[in-house]
Design a protein around this motif. Structure first.
Motif, short mmCIF file in Angstrom:
data_model
loop_
_atom_site.label_atom_id
_atom_site.label_comp_id
_atom_site.label_asym_id
_atom_site.label_seq_id
_atom_site.Cartn_x
_atom_site.Cartn_y
_atom_site.Cartn_z
N SER A 33 0.83 -1.20 0.00
CA SER A 33 0.00 0.00 0.00
C SER A 33 0.86 1.25 0.00
N PHE A 34 1.95 1.23 0.75
CA PHE A 34 2.81 2.42 0.81
C PHE A 34 3.66 2.57 -0.44
N ILE A 35 4.01 1.47 -1.07
CA ILE A 35 4.70 1.59 -2.35
C ILE A 35 3.78 2.27 -3.37
N ASP A 36 2.52 1.84 -3.40
CA ASP A 36 1.56 2.45 -4.32
C ASP A 36 1.29 3.91 -3.96
N ARG A 37 1.26 4.19 -2.66
CA ARG A 37 0.92 5.53 -2.19
C ARG A 37 2.06 6.52 -2.36
N GLN A 38 3.30 6.08 -2.06
CA GLN A 38 4.42 7.01 -1.95
C GLN A 38 5.24 7.16 -3.23
N ALA A 39 5.02 6.31 -4.23
CA ALA A 39 5.80 6.43 -5.46
C ALA A 39 5.70 7.84 -6.05
N LEU A 40 4.59 8.51 -5.80
CA LEU A 40 4.37 9.86 -6.32
C LEU A 40 5.45 10.83 -5.87
N THR A 41 6.02 10.62 -4.66
CA THR A 41 6.96 11.59 -4.11
C THR A 41 8.25 11.67 -4.91
N LEU A 42 8.60 10.59 -5.61
CA LEU A 42 9.83 10.59 -6.39
C LEU A 42 9.59 11.01 -7.84
N LEU A 43 8.33 11.16 -8.21
CA LEU A 43 7.98 11.47 -9.60
C LEU A 43 7.51 12.91 -9.77
N VAL A 44 7.85 13.75 -8.79
CA VAL A 44 7.38 15.14 -8.80
C VAL A 44 7.77 15.85 -10.09
N LYS A 45 9.04 15.78 -10.46
CA LYS A 45 9.52 16.54 -11.62
C LYS A 45 8.85 16.11 -12.92
N PRO A 46 8.84 14.81 -13.26
CA PRO A 46 8.20 14.44 -14.53
C PRO A 46 6.69 14.64 -14.52
N ILE A 47 6.04 14.46 -13.36
CA ILE A 47 4.58 14.67 -13.32
C ILE A 47 4.27 16.15 -13.52
N ARG A 48 5.02 17.01 -12.83
CA ARG A 48 4.79 18.46 -13.00
C ARG A 48 5.00 18.87 -14.46
N ALA A 49 6.04 18.33 -15.08
CA ALA A 49 6.33 18.69 -16.47
C ALA A 49 5.27 18.16 -17.43
N SER A 50 4.79 16.95 -17.16
CA SER A 50 3.83 16.32 -18.07
C SER A 50 2.43 16.90 -17.93
#
Length: 439
Positions: A33-50
């Motif tokens: 559950s935490f892997i699914d929940r927290q993966a977002l924290t490392l993807l900030v830069k590409p998500i913001r750009a996309s």
């Protein structure tokens, strides 16, 4: 006679072994559950750009979108936990959050991502109320804080693994084409990949035996009105304890959401470097902190401190606050990581005790609902506001992405002392509630 005694001892050993087996399965579910929940924290830069979004919008995806239905759905799910087969409730929740994690990877704009994160929260709302209730029946009161501490440690192991796995996947994952959908950017493919193990974990949960309910108080029904009636017998023990730990949750969740980005922005670490250095630190020091917290609670209880589940929260804050501020204001990357390591160790210590505190003063047939209220509060305050408070300070107080460390430090200095004061006020009414237990 000797054969009967040996048979009884073997049965007890088997029962203990199975209790720890169940704990292991629930730990695996919590880590996923935490892997699914927290993966977002490392993807900030590409998500913001996309998706073309700001820090504040990103914080809403991490915090508010997830917490919105995670908290709202927790109450009715808690009621179901008190009445229905808990293993089925947990398994269905795992399938839902895994599917919605994959949908996060298919999002093409902020609104779609926001709705998918709500779905992740709906699914994850089923896990902890059911797990707390199951563990309360599988472990006796003295062992329960340790069992819950070990279970809760999976959050930090899972968060660390999310950072480590996410960092590796980002470095290795190519852009792919999904049949029937089209091309996926690497960050989208990461969400799809981490969603798949959840189905296997759901099947494992279905293999767990549903235990007989213990510590049942006769003459009451597991309705929400009956729970409120019970809580009104010791209102300060419940409300002040929950409020104190909710403010600790704001400190923890605000930091957890932004620490990977802090290292990327302040020290120019790559996602792979964050995954290895910070992810491993979180996994090791967070897990060590909460396990040690469980041991300290057991020693305090043995010494007659019935408020041990609250004392551990105060000990944690004394350790976490100065270390966290020092780490987030440091100018050297290794000094920062050292301070963050001590902060993670301290801030993770109390969470098994926080859960056990409410389980111990609540009859069994109400524990799912009281767990849902607890999760509602710490998630609404911690997940709902923690990441956004930090982002607000960065965007509006300092007006500079590079000031993220200052924003984190200000958030700690505001939340930790207030949490400490409230937990101090909760000690006396909690001791009174423990003394009045009649089930």
């Amino acid at each position: 006679m000797a054969d009967q005694q040996n048979t009884g001892e073997n049965s007890t050993e088997q029962s203990r072994f199975y209790s720890w087996f169940v704990l292991g399965v629930l730990i695996l579910a919590y880590m996923i559950s935490f892997i699914d929940r927290q993966a977002l924290t490392l993807l900030v830069k590409p998500i913001r750009a996309s998706l073309h979004i700001s820090d504040t919008q990103l914080s809403l995806l991490h915090g508010f979108a997830f917490a919105l239905f995670y908290t709202i759905m927790g109450i009715p799910i808690g009621r179901m936990v008190d009445q229905k087969r808990r293993t089925w409730i947990i398994a269905i929740g795992i399938v839902v959050w895994s599917a919605m994690t994959a949908v996060c990877g298919l999002a093409r704009n902020f609104t779609q991502m926001f709705l998918a994160r709500i779905g992740v929260g709906v699914g994850e709302a089923a896990l902890s109320p059911g797990a707390y209730s199951l563990l309360g029946d599988y472990f006796p009161p003295r062992q329960l804080p340790m069992a819950l501490s070990i279970y809760t440690a999976a959050a930090y192991a899972g968060s660390g693994l999310a950072i480590m796995i996410g960092g590796a996947l980002i470095s290795l994952m190519p852009a792919i084409t999904l049949p029937g959908y089209g091309p996926l950017e690497p960050w989208q493919a990461v969400f799809v990949a981490i969603a798949l193990p959840g189905i296997l974990v759901a099947l494992a949960i279905l293999c767990v035996r549903e235990p007989a309910r213990t510590s049942v108080k006769r003459g009451i029904e597991p309705s929400f009105s009956e729970l409120l009636k019970h809580m009104r017998l010791h209102p300060r023990a419940y409300l002040v304890t929950i409020l104190g730990y909710s403010l600790s949750s704001l400190m923890w969740n605000g930091a957890l959401a932004w620490l990977p980005t802090f290292f990327i922005r302040t020290f120019q670490w790559t996602p792979a470097e964050v995954g290895l250095r910070y992810g491993l630190t979180l996994m090791l020091f967070g897990t060590a902190g909460i396990v040690l917290g469980g041991l300290i609670i057991a020693r305090l209880r043995d010494a007659g401190r019935t408020d041990a589940n609250l004392l551990i929260g105060l000990i944690a804050l004394v350790i976490a606050l100065p270390a966290g501020v020092a780490g987030m204001m440091a100018t050297s990357q290794w000094s920062a990581l050292t301070g963050v390591a001590v902060f993670l160790f301290g801030s993770c210590m109390p969470w098994g005790g926080a859960v056990a505190a409410l389980q111990e003063i609540t009859p069994n047939q109400m524990r799912g609902q009281v767990s849902a209220i607890y999760l509602f509060s710490i998630s609404f305050v911690g997940l709902g506001f923690g990441p956004t408070v930090v982002a607000y300070f960065t965007d509006h107080l300092f007006g500079n992405d590079a000031a993220l460390g200052h924003s984190l430090a200000v958030m700690l200095l505001l939340s930790a002392p207030l949490s400490a004061v409230i937990l101090l006020l909760a000690r006396a009414p909690y001791r009174k509630a423990i003394a009045a237990i009649d089930f």
